[in-house]
Structure formats: structure tokens, C-alpha cells
Design an enzyme around this catalytic site. Sequence first.
Site, PDB file in Angstrom:
ATOM      1  N   TYR A  93       0.827  -1.210   0.000  1.00  0.00           N
ATOM      2  CA  TYR A  93       0.000   0.000   0.000  1.00  0.00           C
ATOM      3  C   TYR A  93       0.862   1.262   0.000  1.00  0.00           C
ATOM      4  O   TYR A  93       0.525   2.261   0.607  1.00  0.00           O
ATOM      5  CB  TYR A  93      -0.949  -0.017   1.211  1.00  0.00           C
ATOM      6  N   GLY A  94       1.984   1.201  -0.706  1.00  0.00           N
ATOM      7  CA  GLY A  94       2.899   2.333  -0.765  1.00  0.00           C
ATOM      8  C   GLY A  94       2.571   3.283  -1.903  1.00  0.00           C
ATOM      9  O   GLY A  94       1.406   3.575  -2.186  1.00  0.00           O
ATOM     10  N   GLN A 142       2.522   3.209  -5.224  1.00  0.00           N
ATOM     11  CA  GLN A 142       1.577   2.780  -6.245  1.00  0.00           C
ATOM     12  C   GLN A 142       0.322   2.161  -5.636  1.00  0.00           C
ATOM     13  O   GLN A 142      -0.785   2.340  -6.148  1.00  0.00           O
ATOM     14  CB  GLN A 142       2.240   1.761  -7.184  1.00  0.00           C
ATOM     15  N   ARG A 197       2.607  -5.395   5.325  1.00  0.00           N
ATOM     16  CA  ARG A 197       3.166  -5.630   6.653  1.00  0.00           C
ATOM     17  C   ARG A 197       2.638  -4.557   7.597  1.00  0.00           C
ATOM     18  O   ARG A 197       2.123  -3.520   7.163  1.00  0.00           O
ATOM     19  CB  ARG A 197       4.693  -5.661   6.610  1.00  0.00           C
ATOM     20  N   ASP A 247      11.042  -4.048  -6.017  1.00  0.00           N
ATOM     21  CA  ASP A 247      11.676  -5.144  -6.763  1.00  0.00           C
ATOM     22  C   ASP A 247      12.551  -6.012  -5.873  1.00  0.00           C
ATOM     23  O   ASP A 247      12.582  -7.234  -6.023  1.00  0.00           O
ATOM     24  CB  ASP A 247      12.545  -4.589  -7.905  1.00  0.00           C
ATOM     25  N   GLN A 280      10.537  -8.756  -4.076  1.00  0.00           N
ATOM     26  CA  GLN A 280       9.521  -9.506  -4.810  1.00  0.00           C
ATOM     27  C   GLN A 280       9.817 -10.992  -4.909  1.00  0.00           C
ATOM     28  O   GLN A 280       8.912 -11.815  -4.754  1.00  0.00           O
ATOM     29  CB  GLN A 280       9.343  -8.931  -6.217  1.00  0.00           C
ATOM     30  N   HIS A 337       5.850  -3.376 -13.131  1.00  0.00           N
ATOM     31  CA  HIS A 337       7.160  -3.135 -13.730  1.00  0.00           C
ATOM     32  C   HIS A 337       7.632  -4.491 -14.256  1.00  0.00           C
ATOM     33  O   HIS A 337       7.290  -5.527 -13.699  1.00  0.00           O
ATOM     34  CB  HIS A 337       8.086  -2.591 -12.640  1.00  0.00           C
ATOM     35  N   GLY A 396       2.185   7.301  -7.881  1.00  0.00           N
ATOM     36  CA  GLY A 396       0.830   7.156  -7.397  1.00  0.00           C
ATOM     37  C   GLY A 396       0.057   8.444  -7.213  1.00  0.00           C
ATOM     38  O   GLY A 396      -1.136   8.513  -7.514  1.00  0.00           O
TER      39      GLY A 396
END
Length: 175
Positions: free
Chosen positions: A8-9, A11, A31, A65, A68, A90, A116
Site C-alpha cells: 500500500y505504498g 503505487q 506488513r 523489486d 519480490q 514493472h 501514485g
Amino acid sequence: MDVTIIGYGIQGRAQALNLRDSGNDVVIVNRDDSYAHNAVQDGFEILPMVDALNRADVVFLLIPDAVQDAILENQVFPNLCAGTTIVFAHGYWLSYEAKSLPKDINILMMAPRFPGEQIRQTFVEGGGVPVYVDVVQDASGTAEQILESLCKDLGYSAGGVIHLSYKQETEIDLF
């Protein structure tokens, strides 16, 4: 659609709000940090990973990334139902980290060309930002229709949808 947003950052917040405003049922996996607190303040339900994945038609992977690979291999892929669609924001992981992908899921790349805040602002104003898209894997036979629906719901259709392979997007982004 039942949508799960992982992260929920930068983007995640914008895309979750846009998808919810477009009529999708959206839950968040994050988290326990300030981003999770923001999601709750925005009225979203935070679910454990497995619970969120079990109910999802579409999963957006909107985490850095660098983390991930472990999350995908250990938590996401083992718990996705056949026919689920996963969306990468991405192409980097797909280009450089992917070893083997589940064959029974749809895989999309939707790489917006703005952060975002602009995604959300232009959506609220009735517009959208441009996005690079790619159907990486179409297990269900409906991945292109799902992609079109998500582009509309996120506001990207108003900003411009540019079909580009995930490898091309990664190279462009790195330069």
C-alpha cells in the site's frame, strides 16, 4: 472483480483507491507499518496473504523489486488459485528474477508512467496517466479482456495504453 493489492505504498494506495472507486472489491496485504495504518484509515480491510489470495480474481504486486522474489516464490505463487490474474507494475522481476512461472495463471504487466499521487489526482479529475502494458501469459483465454477492464478502472485508458513487452519496458525504465 475481487482484487488484492500487495503493498500500500506509492503505487498501492492510488491503484487501490481507483479500483475501489470503479466498483471493484479491494483488500490489502501489507506488513504492519505506517502504510497499513493508511490503508485502514482509507477504509480498506487488511488481510493475511493466504486469505487475500484465496479470494482474489486479480492480484496486484506493488512492492519493491528487491523483495519480490522471496514473496512471490514463498507466499504468492503457492497460494494462487488457477485462473487468477497477477499484475506486475514493472517488468524487472519478470526480466531478471523469474525462474519458472505457474502455467495456470494470467500474468500481466501494467507499468504506469507516473507515481501514485499523479495516478490518483488525474483519476479524480476524470483523466488518467499513460501506461505500458503486456499480456505475459494468458492461461484463461481472457487476459486481454481483464487487462482492458483494469486499464479502464484505473483511469489508464483515458491517459493512453501503450502495448510494449515487459522486456522493453524494463530496458526503457532502466535507462
